[in-house]
Design a protein around this motif. Structure first.
Motif, mmCIF file in Angstrom:
data_model
loop_
_atom_site.group_PDB
_atom_site.id
_atom_site.type_symbol
_atom_site.label_atom_id
_atom_site.label_comp_id
_atom_site.label_asym_id
_atom_site.label_seq_id
_atom_site.Cartn_x
_atom_site.Cartn_y
_atom_site.Cartn_z
ATOM 1 N N ARG A 266 0.831 -1.199 0.000
ATOM 2 C CA ARG A 266 0.000 0.000 0.000
ATOM 3 C C ARG A 266 0.872 1.258 0.000
ATOM 4 N N ALA A 267 1.835 1.298 0.895
ATOM 5 C CA ALA A 267 2.725 2.452 0.983
ATOM 6 C C ALA A 267 3.552 2.602 -0.285
ATOM 7 N N SER A 268 3.949 1.487 -0.846
ATOM 8 C CA SER A 268 4.732 1.521 -2.079
ATOM 9 C C SER A 268 3.928 2.144 -3.224
ATOM 10 N N LEU A 269 2.654 1.799 -3.281
ATOM 11 C CA LEU A 269 1.795 2.370 -4.322
ATOM 12 C C LEU A 269 1.624 3.873 -4.135
ATOM 13 N N ILE A 270 1.395 4.296 -2.901
ATOM 14 C CA ILE A 270 1.256 5.728 -2.627
ATOM 15 C C ILE A 270 2.514 6.486 -3.044
ATOM 16 N N LEU A 271 3.660 5.935 -2.670
ATOM 17 C CA LEU A 271 4.933 6.595 -2.959
ATOM 18 C C LEU A 271 5.156 6.723 -4.464
ATOM 19 N N THR A 272 4.954 5.625 -5.167
ATOM 20 C CA THR A 272 5.148 5.650 -6.620
ATOM 21 C C THR A 272 4.131 6.569 -7.292
ATOM 22 N N ALA A 273 2.891 6.480 -6.837
ATOM 23 C CA ALA A 273 1.840 7.316 -7.429
ATOM 24 C C ALA A 273 2.122 8.794 -7.203
ATOM 25 N N THR A 274 2.639 9.121 -6.033
ATOM 26 C CA THR A 274 2.957 10.520 -5.735
ATOM 27 C C THR A 274 3.936 11.077 -6.761
ATOM 28 N N HIS A 275 4.935 10.287 -7.102
ATOM 29 C CA HIS A 275 5.910 10.726 -8.106
ATOM 30 C C HIS A 275 5.263 10.833 -9.497
ATOM 31 N N LEU A 276 4.612 9.758 -9.897
ATOM 32 C CA LEU A 276 4.131 9.708 -11.280
ATOM 33 C C LEU A 276 2.988 10.689 -11.542
ATOM 34 N N PHE A 277 2.004 10.738 -10.654
ATOM 35 C CA PHE A 277 0.896 11.681 -10.840
ATOM 36 C C PHE A 277 1.402 13.122 -10.840
ATOM 37 N N ALA A 278 2.411 13.405 -10.014
ATOM 38 C CA ALA A 278 2.954 14.766 -9.980
ATOM 39 C C ALA A 278 3.585 15.120 -11.315
ATOM 40 N N GLU A 279 4.267 14.146 -11.906
ATOM 41 C CA GLU A 279 4.976 14.426 -13.161
ATOM 42 C C GLU A 279 4.043 14.555 -14.360
ATOM 43 N N ARG A 280 3.008 13.722 -14.388
ATOM 44 C CA ARG A 280 2.212 13.687 -15.613
ATOM 45 C C ARG A 280 0.715 13.813 -15.389
ATOM 46 N N GLY A 281 0.294 14.002 -14.153
ATOM 47 C CA GLY A 281 -1.129 14.215 -13.892
ATOM 48 C C GLY A 281 -1.917 12.922 -13.825
ATOM 49 N N LEU A 282 -3.142 13.035 -13.337
ATOM 50 C CA LEU A 282 -4.001 11.865 -13.164
ATOM 51 C C LEU A 282 -4.196 11.108 -14.476
ATOM 52 N N ASN A 283 -4.455 11.835 -15.549
ATOM 53 C CA ASN A 283 -4.734 11.183 -16.828
ATOM 54 C C ASN A 283 -3.484 10.792 -17.607
ATOM 55 N N GLY A 284 -2.347 11.220 -17.134
ATOM 56 C CA GLY A 284 -1.116 10.943 -17.863
ATOM 57 C C GLY A 284 -0.440 9.647 -17.454
ATOM 58 N N VAL A 285 -0.986 8.978 -16.441
ATOM 59 C CA VAL A 285 -0.378 7.754 -15.923
ATOM 60 C C VAL A 285 -1.411 6.639 -15.938
ATOM 61 N N SER A 286 -1.025 5.469 -16.415
ATOM 62 C CA SER A 286 -1.933 4.322 -16.379
ATOM 63 C C SER A 286 -1.620 3.477 -15.137
ATOM 64 N N ILE A 287 -2.656 2.786 -14.652
ATOM 65 C CA ILE A 287 -2.416 1.954 -13.465
ATOM 66 C C ILE A 287 -1.499 0.773 -13.809
ATOM 67 N N ARG A 288 -1.412 0.411 -15.051
ATOM 68 C CA ARG A 288 -0.453 -0.616 -15.461
ATOM 69 C C ARG A 288 0.968 -0.166 -15.180
ATOM 70 N N GLU A 289 1.314 1.005 -15.736
ATOM 71 C CA GLU A 289 2.662 1.542 -15.545
ATOM 72 C C GLU A 289 2.938 1.769 -14.064
ATOM 73 N N LEU A 290 1.931 2.297 -13.392
ATOM 74 C CA LEU A 290 2.097 2.628 -11.985
ATOM 75 C C LEU A 290 2.381 1.381 -11.140
#
Lengths: 203, 203
Positions: free
Chosen positions: A7-31
DNA sequence: GTCTATATTGCGATAGAC
DNA sequence: GTCTATCGCAATATAGAC
């Protein structure tokens, strides 16, 4: 990160990726791949991509609660303003992605703007406005000031420094080593202005 | 709009939609439907969605060329700064979507940031920095000023006013009727600061 | 130039095995 | 809790008719 806490790992990774490319710029696959977790874990822990995004937002914006501490401080308005600037800059250091969510939500709001972002920003701004008003009441600040505009000018000055960093990093050093100088400089501009001598008439 | 000029119609619709939800937040299906045009027209005129987006960006950022006019003006640095503020505010009125692209690209840059956005912002900022430097050289501005930080403070003050409008519209009137008052107010803060009397020592 | 129809890819979500 | 496999859908792009 590899401590089984997916769970924490997902939050951490998502924080980076969503910040860089926004909600629509990241797929849950990549994440999920980047987090080293199966894609189905996102639904399991967060009930989908948007739930994960909102968890990231809540975590990021929780630090705005610190404004209440500044408000409650027993100190003069000018000192509170300096503390605000200091806190704002440190906030950008401690939460390097926060400003991205901040402005991303201001320009392309998601459904969570109204329930997470807007309340946090509004409360912080109102505290800043009250500090300006107190300074005017105490005759320490000029009474021609419009408290709302003045508070926005203050907030804008500090935040824009970090917001524009992507465009300025080639010719402006935005490393933390300059932070103290920056605080003094912005306090100086905001309190005394840029003119070498006082103008004859107010406003 | 219904004058058979499908290309212009697509640009116009795209400008609205991309500004509201970003490049990844809008599908070409929705976009072409809203423009009253077939989906294949996007590839025909712009070679795909990204091409349409870049055309919108180029159109939006072309107005930054006006900064050259301010630079070439035969006037004192302080007057140039007022002209910059006036132009900045008017720019946000004339191009109500520009700031969205501006900050959206600063926070979630697309591949066009480096070729369209960054050059425009960098050039405008450098002109502003040079105006500050000129003011210092002419002893009109205080010589303790860091020109880069000062220019950013100026730009940030004005832009943040519009950037934050989504969070402030409930309690701050951002209609054009206040623009002249805002110009005077921001000039006043920037030149003279907020204190009711001068501080004893510089910086 | 403009359309419809379609090819192809990638998306988010989840059923079901372990 | 975690995974793999898959469903159903929506995305972009384009071929081909007009």
């Amino acid at each position: 990160m590899d401590k089984k806490d997916f769970r924490a790992s997902l939050i951490l990774t998502a924080t980076h990726l969503f910040a860089e490319r926004g909600l629509n710029g990241v797929s849950i696959r990549e994440l999920s791949t980047a987090a080293g977790v199966s894609i189905s874990m996102i639904s399991y822990y967060f009930e989908g991509k948007e739930g994960l995004y909102s968890s990231v937002l809540e975590e990021q914006f929780s630090c705005f609660e610190y404004m209440q501490t500044i408000k409650d401080r027993e100190s003069e308005p000018l000192d509170k303003i300096e503390e605000y600037i200091r806190w704002s800059i440190q906030r950008n250091r401690d939460y390097p992605h926060l400003l991205r969510y901040y402005t991303s939500e201001l320009t392309n709001p998601t459904r969570y703007f109204g329930i997470i972002v807007q309340p946090a920003l509004e409360k912080a701004l109102h505290i800043l406005i009250d500090i300006i008003k107190e300074g005017i009441t105490k005759k320490q600040f000029r009474d021609e000031l419009n408290p709302e505009d003045t508070a926005l000018a203050m907030a804008g000055m500090v935040n824009y420094y970090f917001l524009s960093s992507l465009a300025t990093q080639k010719f402006i050093n935005i490393l933390p080593e300059r932070d103290e100088e920056l605080i003094r400089h912005y306090m100086d501009i905001f309190t005394r202005g840029i003119l070498s001598q006082a103008l004859p008439a107010p406003l």
